[in-house]
Design a protein around this motif. Structure first.
Motif, PDB file in Angstrom:
ATOM      1  N   VAL A  69     114.669  87.828 -49.086  1.00 53.56           N
ATOM      2  CA  VAL A  69     115.987  87.432 -48.585  1.00 53.56           C
ATOM      3  C   VAL A  69     116.134  87.962 -47.162  1.00 53.56           C
ATOM      4  CG1 VAL A  69     118.478  87.644 -48.891  1.00 53.56           C
ATOM      5  CG2 VAL A  69     116.994  87.427 -50.891  1.00 53.56           C
ATOM      6  N   GLY A  70     116.325  87.051 -46.217  1.00 56.68           N
ATOM      7  CA  GLY A  70     116.461  87.442 -44.827  1.00 56.68           C
ATOM      8  C   GLY A  70     115.155  87.802 -44.158  1.00 56.68           C
ATOM      9  N   GLY A  71     114.026  87.578 -44.855  1.00 58.31           N
ATOM     10  CA  GLY A  71     112.714  87.889 -44.281  1.00 58.31           C
ATOM     11  C   GLY A  71     111.958  86.628 -43.925  1.00 58.31           C
ATOM     12  N   ASP A  72     110.764  86.801 -43.406  1.00 57.48           N
ATOM     13  CA  ASP A  72     109.941  85.673 -42.990  1.00 57.48           C
ATOM     14  C   ASP A  72     108.526  85.881 -43.521  1.00 57.48           C
ATOM     15  OD1 ASP A  72     108.887  83.453 -41.866  1.00 57.48           O
ATOM     16  OD2 ASP A  72     109.098  84.082 -39.785  1.00 57.48           O
ATOM     17  N   VAL A  73     108.329  85.499 -44.784  1.00 59.49           N
ATOM     18  CA  VAL A  73     107.026  85.639 -45.433  1.00 59.49           C
ATOM     19  C   VAL A  73     106.660  84.303 -46.057  1.00 59.49           C
ATOM     20  CG1 VAL A  73     105.750  86.732 -47.321  1.00 59.49           C
ATOM     21  CG2 VAL A  73     107.275  88.112 -45.901  1.00 59.49           C
ATOM     22  N   SER A  74     105.400  83.901 -45.891  1.00 59.86           N
ATOM     23  CA  SER A  74     104.923  82.671 -46.518  1.00 59.86           C
ATOM     24  C   SER A  74     103.727  83.015 -47.392  1.00 59.86           C
ATOM     25  CB  SER A  74     104.526  81.640 -45.453  1.00 59.86           C
ATOM     26  OG  SER A  74     104.110  80.435 -46.059  1.00 59.86           O
ATOM     27  N   LEU A  75     104.001  83.203 -48.667  1.00 59.29           N
ATOM     28  CA  LEU A  75     102.992  83.625 -49.632  1.00 59.29           C
ATOM     29  C   LEU A  75     103.158  82.793 -50.896  1.00 59.29           C
ATOM     30  CD1 LEU A  75     102.244  87.367 -50.493  1.00 59.29           C
ATOM     31  CD2 LEU A  75     102.261  85.582 -52.228  1.00 59.29           C
ATOM     32  N   THR A  76     102.122  82.071 -51.281  1.00 58.26           N
ATOM     33  CA  THR A  76     102.224  81.126 -52.398  1.00 58.26           C
ATOM     34  C   THR A  76     101.029  81.260 -53.334  1.00 58.26           C
ATOM     35  OG1 THR A  76     103.406  79.544 -50.996  1.00 58.26           O
ATOM     36  CG2 THR A  76     102.413  78.685 -53.011  1.00 58.26           C
ATOM     37  N   PHE A  77     101.304  81.138 -54.629  1.00 63.83           N
ATOM     38  CA  PHE A  77     100.263  81.016 -55.640  1.00 63.83           C
ATOM     39  C   PHE A  77     100.313  79.595 -56.202  1.00 63.83           C
ATOM     40  CE2 PHE A  77     100.832  85.617 -55.743  1.00 63.83           C
ATOM     41  CZ  PHE A  77      99.529  86.085 -55.875  1.00 63.83           C
ATOM     42  N   ALA A  78      99.198  78.866 -56.136  1.00 63.38           N
ATOM     43  CA  ALA A  78      99.103  77.547 -56.756  1.00 63.38           C
ATOM     44  C   ALA A  78      98.288  77.713 -58.030  1.00 63.38           C
ATOM     45  CB  ALA A  78      98.447  76.549 -55.814  1.00 63.38           C
ATOM     46  N   GLY A  79      98.978  77.719 -59.156  1.00 65.21           N
ATOM     47  CA  GLY A  79      98.336  78.000 -60.428  1.00 65.21           C
ATOM     48  C   GLY A  79      99.027  79.155 -61.111  1.00 65.21           C
ATOM     49  N   ILE A  80      98.394  79.674 -62.140  1.00 67.09           N
ATOM     50  CA  ILE A  80      98.948  80.788 -62.901  1.00 67.09           C
ATOM     51  C   ILE A  80      98.039  81.996 -62.700  1.00 67.09           C
ATOM     52  CG2 ILE A  80      99.748  81.554 -65.168  1.00 67.09           C
ATOM     53  CD1 ILE A  80      99.811  78.614 -66.010  1.00 67.09           C
ATOM     54  N   PRO A  81      98.446  82.954 -61.886  1.00 69.06           N
ATOM     55  CA  PRO A  81      97.563  84.074 -61.541  1.00 69.06           C
ATOM     56  C   PRO A  81      97.438  85.115 -62.652  1.00 69.06           C
ATOM     57  CG  PRO A  81      99.672  84.320 -60.443  1.00 69.06           C
ATOM     58  CD  PRO A  81      99.715  83.004 -61.151  1.00 69.06           C
ATOM     59  N   MET A  82      96.687  84.762 -63.676  1.00 70.43           N
ATOM     60  CA  MET A  82      96.383  85.716 -64.744  1.00 70.43           C
ATOM     61  C   MET A  82      94.934  86.146 -64.578  1.00 70.43           C
ATOM     62  SD  MET A  82      99.257  86.086 -66.228  1.00 70.43           S
ATOM     63  CE  MET A  82      98.872  86.929 -67.762  1.00 70.43           C
ATOM     64  N   GLY A  83      94.304  86.643 -65.632  1.00 75.72           N
ATOM     65  CA  GLY A  83      92.920  87.081 -65.506  1.00 75.72           C
ATOM     66  C   GLY A  83      92.786  88.134 -64.428  1.00 75.72           C
ATOM     67  N   HIS A  84      91.741  87.999 -63.612  1.00 77.63           N
ATOM     68  CA  HIS A  84      91.509  88.965 -62.533  1.00 77.63           C
ATOM     69  C   HIS A  84      92.606  88.906 -61.473  1.00 77.63           C
ATOM     70  CE1 HIS A  84      87.637  90.505 -63.781  1.00 77.63           C
ATOM     71  NE2 HIS A  84      87.210  89.286 -63.999  1.00 77.63           N
ATOM     72  N   GLU A  85      93.316  87.796 -61.395  1.00 75.53           N
ATOM     73  CA  GLU A  85      94.331  87.654 -60.342  1.00 75.53           C
ATOM     74  C   GLU A  85      95.698  88.207 -60.726  1.00 75.53           C
ATOM     75  OE1 GLU A  85      93.802  87.018 -57.341  1.00 75.53           O
ATOM     76  OE2 GLU A  85      91.729  86.356 -57.561  1.00 75.53           O
ATOM     77  N   PHE A  86      95.831  88.722 -61.938  1.00 77.80           N
ATOM     78  CA  PHE A  86      97.132  89.281 -62.319  1.00 77.80           C
ATOM     79  C   PHE A  86      97.480  90.477 -61.434  1.00 77.80           C
ATOM     80  CE2 PHE A  86      99.954  91.903 -65.016  1.00 77.80           C
ATOM     81  CZ  PHE A  86     100.985  90.997 -65.153  1.00 77.80           C
ATOM     82  N   THR A  87      96.485  91.279 -61.097  1.00 77.33           N
ATOM     83  CA  THR A  87      96.722  92.407 -60.185  1.00 77.33           C
ATOM     84  C   THR A  87      97.197  91.909 -58.829  1.00 77.33           C
ATOM     85  OG1 THR A  87      95.024  93.723 -61.301  1.00 77.33           O
ATOM     86  CG2 THR A  87      95.679  94.421 -59.095  1.00 77.33           C
ATOM     87  N   SER A  88      96.639  90.775 -58.368  1.00 79.39           N
ATOM     88  CA  SER A  88      97.071  90.200 -57.091  1.00 79.39           C
ATOM     89  C   SER A  88      98.536  89.812 -57.146  1.00 79.39           C
ATOM     90  CB  SER A  88      96.223  88.965 -56.754  1.00 79.39           C
ATOM     91  OG  SER A  88      94.853  89.288 -56.670  1.00 79.39           O
TER      92      SER A  88
END
Length: 522
Positions: A69-88
């Motif tokens: 809120v009020g920030g400028d970040v562009s970070l997106t996950f396309a998919g469901i980040p489970m498995g090894h990517e849950f930490t990410s």
């Protein structure tokens, strides 16, 4: 979506969020979108600083972005980040939520200072142990610098994109629509590729360092153990590594590390680095050694690196480990990353429903074939010898699989392709001399390791296999230079053995320093 145990752990992390942000989901009517929505609702319920919107307009569905809120970040996950990517996912939630990152102040300032428009896309697979490092590094960069945007994409879920962009290996990173890099990369390496002057500045700083008492070349288990044992003696210790963790980073399941029932390579590598950093050790990462200049008559030994840097030390511990052995046939290098792969856990999901080959009948080859058989349409395993060399329990499992063919006395002579990707493999029957062709989409090479000693030829003594010859104390043919781990002639290339050998080499180096100082005084 999350079990009770995972929820409890996640709830603890969510308490660290200090600034509000919203999660914007882009969904369709598919099952994966419903799964993602369930996960996001569970996450949203854990913190009053997280709000959830379900009206996202991203073309990739399912996907979600994290927006302060009020920030400028562009970070997106396309998919469901489970498995090894849950930490990410957890780290992204914390960092967007204001939790300070673990990166060094120097790296953070370097990222913030990057100018330009950087739109990154990373293709990952949920079973890839190398992918989280890249995803987490680019996510953090997107949090730190508004000029950087990052989308992490599950390649198995967006197969059409994978086909169109000819992604045959993960992690694969695109920058502004063009290929940027493949394989494991940490934030320092990514920043170095973007800030072209960084490598030169770092090399100059390194070359200005005072001589070390013990300089360890390599950051795997042997190198880490050497650094810890040397630092505990209170002497000036440095570690220069091409990548801290070494071959362990590419190892999936570790079940024979004594006292730890089961772990994974990247986790162990992280623990090793954290342990080393507990001591007064100068760690210099992303440094590939290129030349050894031994000191004569008690003079300092010198190591030169590909970056242009140079370091000197009274003693050295060489622990550069090993790398995947290549088949060395036509087509292997041409199609590396385009159908030729070395990590079945990482790249296997990209070949879902396709035909692949595994070259190698040892434990690693048979394990790879077993793993791949559960993903791909068909696996052909080729072994040069007249019989498989894997453990019998693995062979029994392999032969029970209906979609696996085993070819022994099969010499791979060529990997073929259409100019853009692999389309087949040619092998010779060593009994009849006849050549055969197998149509397939991928080739996984699993034929063991080769020591990283090319840079040492003409200096320390090497065996006919290229390993560093050491005595019982880990000393090489040159006084004051020691070696440890998979790069040496020590039999049985195991993590636990490398750790012990690394400790022994450091103790031997310390003993050498003591005796040398006494001799000098006399």
């Amino acid at each position: 979506m999350l079990d009770a145990n995972l929820k409890t752990q996640l709830q603890t992390y969510m308490e660290r969020i200090s600034r509000p942000f919203e999660v914007v989901a882009s969904l369709d009517d598919g099952d994966k979108s419903r799964e993602l929505l369930e996960l996001l609702r569970e996450i949203q319920s854990m913190s009053d600083k997280i709000s959830l919107r379900e009206d996202g307009t991203d073309a990739r569905k399912p996907s979600f972005s994290l927006n302060p809120v009020g920030g400028d970040v562009s970070l997106t996950f396309a998919g469901i980040p489970m498995g090894h990517e849950f930490t990410s996912l957890v780290l992204a939630l914390l960092q967007v939520g204001g939790h300070p990152p673990k990166a060094s102040d120097e790296v953070i300032e370097q990222v913030k200072a990057l100018e330009g428009d950087f739109q990154f896309e990373t293709y990952f697979s949920l079973s890839c142990q190398n992918c989280p490092d890249v995803v987490q590094a680019l996510n953090l960069m997107a949090v730190l610098n508004p000029n950087i945007k990052h989308v992490a994409i599950d390649g198995a879920l967006f197969q059409a994109e994978v086909e169109e962009r000819q992604v045959m290996s993960v992690p694969s990173v695109f920058l502004n629509g063009e290929p940027f890099g493949q394989g494991r990369m940490g934030i320092e390496e990514i920043v170095a590729k973007l800030d072209t002057g960084a490598a030169t500045r770092d090399a100059e700083k390194m070359s200005e360092k005072e001589a070390f008492d013990v300089l360890v070349i390599g950051g795997g288990p042997a190198g880490a153990a050497s650094a810890i044992y040397a630092a505990r003696k209170g002497i000036r210790t440095g570690v220069a590594a091409e990548r801290f963790g070494g071959q362990v980073l590419d190892t999936m399941a570790i079940e024979n590390f004594i006292s730890v029932k089961a772990t994974e390579g990247p986790k162990l590598a992280t623990a090793l680095e954290e342990h080393v950093r507990d001591y007064d050790v100068d760690i210099m990462n992303l440094q590939r050694a290129e030349q050894l200049i031994p000191g004569e008559n008690g003079a300092l030994h010198e190591v030169k690196f590909a970056s242009g840097a140079s370091l000197k030390s009274k003693t050295l511990v060489l622990a550069t480990g090993a790398r995947w052995r290549e088949v060395n046939v036509p087509g292997e290098q041409e199609y590396r990353g385009r159908g030729v792969a070395y990590c079945p856990h990482c790249d296997g999901p990209l070949f879902k429903g396709k035909r692949v080959a595994v070259i190698g009948g040892g434990n690693s080859g048979v394990e790879a074939a077993i793993d791949l058989a559960g993903i791909v349409e068909h696996v052909t395993l080729l072994e040069f010898d007249s019989q498989l060399r894997a453990d019998q329990v693995l062979q029994k499992k392999l032969h029970s699989l209906s979609n696996v063919d085993v070819l022994v006395s099969a010499q791979t002579t060529e990997i073929t392709g259409d100019g853009s990707r692999v389309n087949g493999l040619v092998y010779k029957d060593r009994n009849s001399g006849e050549e055969h062709r197998v149509e397939l989409a991928g080739v996984f090479v699993q034929i063991g390791l080769v020591p990283n000693t090319d840079w040492l030829k003409g200096t320390v003594e090497l065996s006919r296999f290229g390993e560093i010859v050491t005595d019982a104390r880990g000393e090489t043919s040159i006084p004051g230079i020691f070696a440890a781990g998979d790069v040496t002639t020590v039999p049985y290339k195991q993590i636990v053995i490398a750790l012990g050998e690394g400790a022994k080499a450091a103790l031997s180096a310390f003993d050498h320093l003591i005796r040398s100082s006494v001799d000098a005084a006399a």
